[in-house]
Design a protein around this motif. Structure first.
Motif, PDB file in Angstrom:
ATOM      1  N   GLN A  46       2.110   1.511   9.475  1.00 30.10           N
ATOM      2  CA  GLN A  46       2.527   0.144   9.194  1.00 30.10           C
ATOM      3  C   GLN A  46       1.366  -0.632   8.571  1.00 30.10           C
ATOM      4  O   GLN A  46       0.196  -0.355   8.844  1.00 30.10           O
ATOM      5  N   GLN A  47       1.725  -1.593   7.744  1.00 27.92           N
ATOM      6  CA  GLN A  47       0.743  -2.473   7.118  1.00 27.92           C
ATOM      7  C   GLN A  47       0.872  -3.856   7.746  1.00 27.92           C
ATOM      8  O   GLN A  47       1.935  -4.477   7.677  1.00 27.92           O
ATOM      9  N   GLU A  71      -4.673  -4.270   7.261  1.00 26.44           N
ATOM     10  CA  GLU A  71      -4.837  -3.103   8.122  1.00 26.44           C
ATOM     11  C   GLU A  71      -3.678  -2.129   7.973  1.00 26.44           C
ATOM     12  O   GLU A  71      -2.528  -2.533   7.816  1.00 26.44           O
ATOM     13  N   LEU A  72      -3.995  -0.845   8.048  1.00 27.23           N
ATOM     14  CA  LEU A  72      -3.005   0.214   8.136  1.00 27.23           C
ATOM     15  C   LEU A  72      -3.133   0.835   9.523  1.00 27.23           C
ATOM     16  O   LEU A  72      -4.206   1.322   9.900  1.00 27.23           O
ATOM     17  N   LEU A  73      -2.034   0.811  10.299  1.00 23.36           N
ATOM     18  CA  LEU A  73      -2.086   1.256  11.682  1.00 23.36           C
ATOM     19  C   LEU A  73      -0.980   2.270  11.946  1.00 23.36           C
ATOM     20  O   LEU A  73       0.175   2.068  11.557  1.00 23.36           O
ATOM     21  N   ARG A 125       0.852  -1.186   0.000  1.00 21.37           N
ATOM     22  CA  ARG A 125       0.000   0.000   0.000  1.00 21.37           C
ATOM     23  C   ARG A 125       0.890   1.239   0.000  1.00 21.37           C
ATOM     24  O   ARG A 125       1.862   1.324   0.757  1.00 21.37           O
ATOM     25  N   ASP A 126       0.545   2.223  -0.836  1.00 19.52           N
ATOM     26  CA  ASP A 126       1.382   3.413  -0.968  1.00 19.52           C
ATOM     27  C   ASP A 126       1.456   4.226   0.316  1.00 19.52           C
ATOM     28  O   ASP A 126       2.433   4.941   0.550  1.00 19.52           O
ATOM     29  N   ASP A 127       0.426   4.127   1.172  1.00 18.12           N
ATOM     30  CA  ASP A 127       0.389   4.973   2.366  1.00 18.12           C
ATOM     31  C   ASP A 127       1.019   4.305   3.578  1.00 18.12           C
ATOM     32  O   ASP A 127       0.900   4.799   4.696  1.00 18.12           O
ATOM     33  N   ALA A 128       1.689   3.162   3.402  1.00 11.85           N
ATOM     34  CA  ALA A 128       2.391   2.496   4.508  1.00 11.85           C
ATOM     35  C   ALA A 128       3.895   2.598   4.298  1.00 11.85           C
ATOM     36  O   ALA A 128       4.392   2.595   3.167  1.00 11.85           O
ATOM     37  N   ARG A 129       4.635   2.665   5.404  1.00 12.22           N
ATOM     38  CA  ARG A 129       6.103   2.731   5.339  1.00 12.22           C
ATOM     39  C   ARG A 129       6.704   1.337   5.243  1.00 12.22           C
ATOM     40  O   ARG A 129       7.643   1.107   4.477  1.00 12.22           O
TER      41      ARG A 129
END
Length: 298
Positions: free
Chosen positions: A102-103, A107-109, A58-62
């Motif tokens: 984090q992915q 889930e993105l948390l 996912r692009d929005d996770a590091r």
């Protein structure tokens, strides 16, 4: 024959010094490993969990994390598996202080990393808390744990709680009862399946026990998870989160409180977990140390 070297680390999570807290085996840069190799490595390391750090999908996770038990079960949730990974990432200079994502599974948390004079600290937002109505067959729970039914605190009641992974929360009268628990793995497995829970968190709000008299903890706990092959775990973030939320909702602690939970003393791996509960926001905080490293030759 081609030999691949796989670097690994040991991180002691929820610990102030090496050989305390909950040990985690960690494998960075694991994108080239197949799932079968991850499971084999988790079996070889034989820690309660081994975490693999991968590039996110996912692009929005590091970073993306996958964690396995020695029995080959993949586990989710933001517990010691994830917290230990971010401790290592910060220690290795892979992430800066501040907020990250984090992915874990789908889930993105959120995660926050901060460096302080006493070491690296990580705060992780867990999923929204869910706590069930009381579990009907509390006597069967007590029998599976090797304690009398009267030892269970009927006011707090046995419930299933989750902030990502459902666990059975079992309140008992006194830390000495927590210390006395001797689970029957087969019976406990049956109880957990009937309740729709993965693991069992036995706790007392009398926090003395083996943690020592005068401790400032709000609860004293032990965790058992025969569903994924863990006999006992020294520090369990995915159980501490819903327990803290339950204690706040039950009015035992104020909303917005830091809930301090002592665990791991029965295993001589003393651990302190801190969970902040503010409404539906549950944040697990902890520190730890990178205590070892090596190479596996595959």
């Amino acid at each position: 024959m081609t030999v691949r070297q796989v670097r690994f680390f040991f991180v002691d999570v929820f610990a102030a010094r090496p050989l305390t807290g909950n040990p985690l085996a960690l494998v960075p840069d694991a994108d080239g490993l197949e799932e079968s190799a991850m499971k084999a490595l988790a079996r070889e390391f034989h820690q309660s969990e081994t975490t693999f750090v991968l590039r996110p999908t996912r692009d929005d996770a590091r970073w993306r994390l996958r964690s396995f038990t020695p029995a080959g079960f993949e586990v989710g949730g933001a517990g010691h598996n994830a917290l230990g990974a971010w401790l290592w990432l910060a220690d290795a200079g892979r992430v800066d202080d501040g907020d990250h994502v984090q992915q874990i599974g789908d889930e993105l948390l959120p995660v926050t990393v901060s460096r302080r004079p006493d070491g690296i600290h990580v705060a992780m937002t867990q999923g929204s808390p869910r706590v069930s109505e009381p579990v009907a067959d509390a006597p069967a729970v007590a029998e599976a744990l090797g304690i009398g039914a009267s030892a269970i605190d009927a006011e707090l009641a046995v419930r299933v709680g989750s902030t990502g992974v459902p666990h059975l929360l079992v309140p008992v009268h006194g830390a000495e009862v927590v210390d006395a628990v001797r689970p029957d793995a087969r019976a406990l497995l049956s109880v957990l399946r009937a309740a729709g829970a993965e693991g069992c968190y036995v706790y007392s709000i009398d926090s003395r026990g083996d943690a020592g008299e005068g401790t400032d903890a709000d609860a004293y706990a032990r965790f058992f998870n025969p569903t994924v092959g863990i006999v006992e775990d020294p520090a369990t973030g995915t159980a501490a989160g819903p327990l803290a939320a339950h204690l706040v909702r039950a009015g035992r602690l104020p909303d917005g409180a830091d809930v301090r939970i002592d665990q791991g003393h029965a295993l001589e791996r003393p651990s302190r977990l801190v969970v902040n509960v503010a409404g539906d926001a549950v944040t697990l905080r902890g520190s730890g140390v990178v205590s070892g490293e090596g190479l596996m030759r595959l």
